[in-house]
Design a protein around this motif. Structure first.
Motif, PDB file in Angstrom:
ATOM      1  N   SER A 132       0.833  -1.217   0.000  1.00 62.22           N
ATOM      2  CA  SER A 132       0.000   0.000   0.000  1.00 62.22           C
ATOM      3  C   SER A 132       0.862   1.260   0.000  1.00 62.22           C
ATOM      4  CB  SER A 132      -0.920   0.024   1.212  1.00 62.22           C
ATOM      5  OG  SER A 132      -1.827  -1.030   1.143  1.00 62.22           O
ATOM      6  N   ASP A 133       1.917   1.262   0.821  1.00 64.34           N
ATOM      7  CA  ASP A 133       2.838   2.409   0.856  1.00 64.34           C
ATOM      8  C   ASP A 133       3.454   2.637  -0.523  1.00 64.34           C
ATOM      9  OD1 ASP A 133       2.437   2.711   3.608  1.00 64.34           O
ATOM     10  OD2 ASP A 133       4.226   1.523   4.128  1.00 64.34           O
ATOM     11  N   LEU A 134       3.876   1.542  -1.136  1.00 64.13           N
ATOM     12  CA  LEU A 134       4.530   1.656  -2.435  1.00 64.13           C
ATOM     13  C   LEU A 134       3.552   2.127  -3.506  1.00 64.13           C
ATOM     14  CD1 LEU A 134       7.259   1.187  -3.866  1.00 64.13           C
ATOM     15  CD2 LEU A 134       6.253  -0.921  -4.681  1.00 64.13           C
ATOM     16  N   TRP A 152      -1.107 -12.284 -14.068  1.00 65.76           N
ATOM     17  CA  TRP A 152       0.037 -12.266 -13.148  1.00 65.76           C
ATOM     18  C   TRP A 152      -0.379 -11.886 -11.729  1.00 65.76           C
ATOM     19  CZ3 TRP A 152       3.581  -8.967 -16.780  1.00 65.76           C
ATOM     20  CH2 TRP A 152       3.933  -9.730 -17.898  1.00 65.76           C
ATOM     21  N   LYS A 153      -1.669 -11.583 -11.519  1.00 65.60           N
ATOM     22  CA  LYS A 153      -2.171 -11.148 -10.219  1.00 65.60           C
ATOM     23  C   LYS A 153      -1.302 -10.017  -9.674  1.00 65.60           C
ATOM     24  CE  LYS A 153      -4.180 -15.586  -9.338  1.00 65.60           C
ATOM     25  NZ  LYS A 153      -4.013 -16.883  -8.761  1.00 65.60           N
ATOM     26  N   ALA A 154      -1.180  -8.979 -10.496  1.00 70.02           N
ATOM     27  CA  ALA A 154      -0.308  -7.858 -10.165  1.00 70.02           C
ATOM     28  C   ALA A 154      -0.983  -6.544 -10.506  1.00 70.02           C
ATOM     29  CB  ALA A 154       1.001  -7.972 -10.944  1.00 70.02           C
ATOM     30  N   MET A 195       5.396  -2.746 -11.157  1.00 69.38           N
ATOM     31  CA  MET A 195       4.374  -3.769 -11.069  1.00 69.38           C
ATOM     32  C   MET A 195       4.434  -4.351  -9.653  1.00 69.38           C
ATOM     33  SD  MET A 195       3.338  -6.851 -13.644  1.00 69.38           S
ATOM     34  CE  MET A 195       4.917  -7.629 -13.669  1.00 69.38           C
ATOM     35  N   VAL A 196       3.391  -4.091  -8.896  1.00 73.66           N
ATOM     36  CA  VAL A 196       3.326  -4.514  -7.499  1.00 73.66           C
ATOM     37  C   VAL A 196       2.588  -5.847  -7.438  1.00 73.66           C
ATOM     38  CG1 VAL A 196       2.566  -3.879  -5.179  1.00 73.66           C
ATOM     39  CG2 VAL A 196       3.307  -2.098  -6.775  1.00 73.66           C
ATOM     40  N   VAL A 202       7.876  -5.664  -5.756  1.00 72.02           N
ATOM     41  CA  VAL A 202       7.636  -4.762  -6.870  1.00 72.02           C
ATOM     42  C   VAL A 202       8.667  -5.053  -7.954  1.00 72.02           C
ATOM     43  CG1 VAL A 202       9.080  -2.893  -5.912  1.00 72.02           C
ATOM     44  CG2 VAL A 202       7.297  -2.353  -7.585  1.00 72.02           C
ATOM     45  N   ALA A 203       8.223  -5.035  -9.200  1.00 72.24           N
ATOM     46  CA  ALA A 203       9.128  -5.146 -10.337  1.00 72.24           C
ATOM     47  C   ALA A 203       9.412  -3.740 -10.820  1.00 72.24           C
ATOM     48  CB  ALA A 203       8.512  -5.987 -11.447  1.00 72.24           C
TER      49      ALA A 203
END
Length: 117
Positions: free
Chosen positions: A4-6, A24-26, A38-39, A48-49
């Protein structure tokens, strides 16, 4: 750091928009359709990517066990960073900023100027 912060940090960037990649469920965060973060969960951990230069990606992977090549993206420049690992929050924020800046360079000049004003 939490996911959430990110997400909140990413969404504060000019022009940022999020969508869900269901396969990818992202949660993808893009600026003008260019992906910069991508979280997701990886191996049951928040992650995260992020995109970096290939040299920085290699250096980070050598120095931190919590930075690994991204599974579904170009492994030369996309790394998965675990949010609950050894990287300090400040370094993760720096990597988000760098990934966002790389995405901006792919946009037309006019759009970049709109986003910076």
């Amino acid at each position: 750091m939490t996911s959430s912060d990110l997400l909140q940090y990413c969404m504060a960037k000019a022009g940022a928009a999020q969508s869900v990649h269901s396969d990818w469920k992202a949660t993808q965060i893009k600026v003008a359709d260019v992906l910069f973060a991508m979280v997701k969960e990886a191996e049951g951990r928040p992650a995260v990517a992020l995109k970096t230069t290939p040299a920085l990606a290699e250096l980070l992977r050598q120095q931190h066990s919590d930075v690994r090549p991204s599974r579904h993206l170009n492994k030369h420049c996309w790394s998965t960073v675990y949010l609950d690992g050894s990287l300090p929050d400040s370094q993760i924020y720096y990597l988000v900023d760098a990934s966002y800046q790389q995405a901006l360079t792919l946009l037309p000049e006019g759009l970049r100027q709109q986003l910076s004003s």
